[in-house]
Motif scaffolding. Sequence first.
Motif, PDB file in Angstrom:
ATOM      1  N   LYS A  72       0.841  -1.202   0.000  1.00  0.00           N
ATOM      2  CA  LYS A  72       0.000   0.000   0.000  1.00  0.00           C
ATOM      3  C   LYS A  72       0.876   1.251   0.000  1.00  0.00           C
ATOM      4  O   LYS A  72       0.600   2.211  -0.715  1.00  0.00           O
ATOM      5  CB  LYS A  72      -0.939  -0.010   1.211  1.00  0.00           C
ATOM      6  N   ILE A  73       1.938   1.229   0.776  1.00  0.00           N
ATOM      7  CA  ILE A  73       2.859   2.368   0.834  1.00  0.00           C
ATOM      8  C   ILE A  73       3.472   2.619  -0.549  1.00  0.00           C
ATOM      9  O   ILE A  73       3.547   3.753  -1.011  1.00  0.00           O
ATOM     10  CB  ILE A  73       3.949   2.133   1.894  1.00  0.00           C
ATOM     11  N   LYS A  74       3.878   1.548  -1.212  1.00  0.00           N
ATOM     12  CA  LYS A  74       4.470   1.666  -2.548  1.00  0.00           C
ATOM     13  C   LYS A  74       3.465   2.268  -3.534  1.00  0.00           C
ATOM     14  O   LYS A  74       3.805   3.149  -4.326  1.00  0.00           O
ATOM     15  CB  LYS A  74       4.937   0.294  -3.039  1.00  0.00           C
ATOM     16  N   LEU A  75       2.214   1.805  -3.490  1.00  0.00           N
ATOM     17  CA  LEU A  75       1.177   2.329  -4.377  1.00  0.00           C
ATOM     18  C   LEU A  75       0.896   3.806  -4.098  1.00  0.00           C
ATOM     19  O   LEU A  75       0.743   4.604  -5.037  1.00  0.00           O
ATOM     20  CB  LEU A  75      -0.111   1.507  -4.237  1.00  0.00           C
ATOM     21  N   LEU A  76       0.828   4.179  -2.829  1.00  0.00           N
ATOM     22  CA  LEU A  76       0.574   5.580  -2.469  1.00  0.00           C
ATOM     23  C   LEU A  76       1.719   6.479  -2.944  1.00  0.00           C
ATOM     24  O   LEU A  76       1.488   7.574  -3.451  1.00  0.00           O
ATOM     25  CB  LEU A  76       0.389   5.724  -0.953  1.00  0.00           C
ATOM     26  N   THR A  77       2.933   6.000  -2.784  1.00  0.00           N
ATOM     27  CA  THR A  77       4.109   6.761  -3.224  1.00  0.00           C
ATOM     28  C   THR A  77       4.090   6.950  -4.738  1.00  0.00           C
ATOM     29  O   THR A  77       4.333   8.048  -5.243  1.00  0.00           O
ATOM     30  CB  THR A  77       5.403   6.051  -2.782  1.00  0.00           C
ATOM     31  N   LEU A  78       3.779   5.890  -5.461  1.00  0.00           N
ATOM     32  CA  LEU A  78       3.685   5.958  -6.916  1.00  0.00           C
ATOM     33  C   LEU A  78       2.610   6.958  -7.349  1.00  0.00           C
ATOM     34  O   LEU A  78       2.835   7.797  -8.233  1.00  0.00           O
ATOM     35  CB  LEU A  78       3.372   4.567  -7.483  1.00  0.00           C
ATOM     36  N   ALA A  79       1.448   6.886  -6.722  1.00  0.00           N
ATOM     37  CA  ALA A  79       0.347   7.795  -7.058  1.00  0.00           C
ATOM     38  C   ALA A  79       0.720   9.247  -6.763  1.00  0.00           C
ATOM     39  O   ALA A  79       0.437  10.146  -7.556  1.00  0.00           O
ATOM     40  CB  ALA A  79      -0.913   7.400  -6.294  1.00  0.00           C
ATOM     41  N   MET A  80       1.383   9.463  -5.634  1.00  0.00           N
ATOM     42  CA  MET A  80       1.740  10.838  -5.281  1.00  0.00           C
ATOM     43  C   MET A  80       2.837  11.374  -6.189  1.00  0.00           C
ATOM     44  O   MET A  80       2.822  12.556  -6.530  1.00  0.00           O
ATOM     45  CB  MET A  80       2.148  10.917  -3.812  1.00  0.00           C
ATOM     46  N   ASP A  81       3.769  10.533  -6.594  1.00  0.00           N
ATOM     47  CA  ASP A  81       4.777  10.957  -7.573  1.00  0.00           C
ATOM     48  C   ASP A  81       4.104  11.448  -8.846  1.00  0.00           C
ATOM     49  O   ASP A  81       4.477  12.486  -9.404  1.00  0.00           O
ATOM     50  CB  ASP A  81       5.738   9.814  -7.903  1.00  0.00           C
ATOM     51  N   ASN A  82       3.095  10.708  -9.302  1.00  0.00           N
ATOM     52  CA  ASN A  82       2.356  11.108 -10.493  1.00  0.00           C
ATOM     53  C   ASN A  82       1.609  12.420 -10.257  1.00  0.00           C
ATOM     54  O   ASN A  82       1.614  13.300 -11.111  1.00  0.00           O
ATOM     55  CB  ASN A  82       1.371  10.018 -10.918  1.00  0.00           C
ATOM     56  N   TYR A  83       0.969  12.544  -9.095  1.00  0.00           N
ATOM     57  CA  TYR A  83       0.207  13.753  -8.766  1.00  0.00           C
ATOM     58  C   TYR A  83       1.116  14.988  -8.800  1.00  0.00           C
ATOM     59  O   TYR A  83       0.764  16.009  -9.392  1.00  0.00           O
ATOM     60  CB  TYR A  83      -0.447  13.608  -7.393  1.00  0.00           C
ATOM     61  N   VAL A  84       2.271  14.891  -8.165  1.00  0.00           N
ATOM     62  CA  VAL A  84       3.216  16.015  -8.093  1.00  0.00           C
ATOM     63  C   VAL A  84       3.658  16.425  -9.498  1.00  0.00           C
ATOM     64  O   VAL A  84       3.734  17.611  -9.820  1.00  0.00           O
ATOM     65  CB  VAL A  84       4.429  15.646  -7.202  1.00  0.00           C
ATOM     66  N   THR A  85       3.922  15.442 -10.353  1.00  0.00           N
ATOM     67  CA  THR A  85       4.332  15.728 -11.733  1.00  0.00           C
ATOM     68  C   THR A  85       3.170  16.324 -12.524  1.00  0.00           C
ATOM     69  O   THR A  85       3.328  17.345 -13.201  1.00  0.00           O
ATOM     70  CB  THR A  85       4.827  14.434 -12.418  1.00  0.00           C
ATOM     71  N   GLU A  86       2.006  15.685 -12.413  1.00  0.00           N
ATOM     72  CA  GLU A  86       0.821  16.124 -13.163  1.00  0.00           C
ATOM     73  C   GLU A  86       0.406  17.551 -12.804  1.00  0.00           C
ATOM     74  O   GLU A  86       0.059  18.347 -13.663  1.00  0.00           O
ATOM     75  CB  GLU A  86      -0.318  15.150 -12.848  1.00  0.00           C
ATOM     76  N   LYS A  87       0.449  17.886 -11.521  1.00  0.00           N
ATOM     77  CA  LYS A  87      -0.011  19.202 -11.042  1.00  0.00           C
ATOM     78  C   LYS A  87       1.124  20.214 -10.922  1.00  0.00           C
ATOM     79  O   LYS A  87       0.883  21.355 -10.536  1.00  0.00           O
ATOM     80  CB  LYS A  87      -0.695  19.054  -9.677  1.00  0.00           C
ATOM     81  N   ASP A  88       2.363  19.775 -11.207  1.00  0.00           N
ATOM     82  CA  ASP A  88       3.552  20.631 -11.109  1.00  0.00           C
ATOM     83  C   ASP A  88       3.622  21.291  -9.723  1.00  0.00           C
ATOM     84  O   ASP A  88       3.739  22.501  -9.594  1.00  0.00           O
ATOM     85  CB  ASP A  88       3.543  21.691 -12.215  1.00  0.00           C
ATOM     86  N   VAL A  89       3.556  20.460  -8.700  1.00  0.00           N
ATOM     87  CA  VAL A  89       3.549  20.908  -7.308  1.00  0.00           C
ATOM     88  C   VAL A  89       4.982  21.031  -6.813  1.00  0.00           C
ATOM     89  O   VAL A  89       5.814  20.156  -7.057  1.00  0.00           O
ATOM     90  CB  VAL A  89       2.769  19.896  -6.433  1.00  0.00           C
ATOM     91  N   ASP A  90       5.254  22.108  -6.091  1.00  0.00           N
ATOM     92  CA  ASP A  90       6.599  22.319  -5.553  1.00  0.00           C
ATOM     93  C   ASP A  90       6.511  22.682  -4.068  1.00  0.00           C
ATOM     94  O   ASP A  90       6.797  23.811  -3.667  1.00  0.00           O
ATOM     95  CB  ASP A  90       7.323  23.426  -6.332  1.00  0.00           C
TER      96      ASP A  90
END
Length: 119
Positions: A72-90
């Motif tokens: 679950k931790i791995k999946l959440l990390t993967l999803a958040m990596d995508n979110y940060v890239t998709e939304k250009d969050v800094d």
Amino acid sequence: MAQHNELGKKGEQLAIDFLIEKGYTIVERNYRYQKAEIDIIAQKEEVLAVIEVKTRSTDYFGNPEEFVNPKKIKLLTLAMDNYVTEKDVDVEVRFDIIAITKITADFKIEHIKDAFLFF
């Protein structure tokens, strides 16, 4: 709807209410990426918190947070990596767990910040 699904929905709403009361802004709910789902993404100041909500009707089998496993931790990390890239969050990203246990007619809520540091 199955009883455990209703309890899960109730838990997520309790978590949102709790976070708002603590000064967080809810950015996303149920963000999905591939096989992963992030329950809540919330922001407070310069921190974006990824919130996994675990709700249980009893602690007989263990505390709710104990049910977040490495997969679950791995999946959440993967999803958040995508979110940060998709939304250009800094901003700083932190992974939290909100553990909710039903106690008779009430609920015990525990917010565990930086929860994945302990896994």
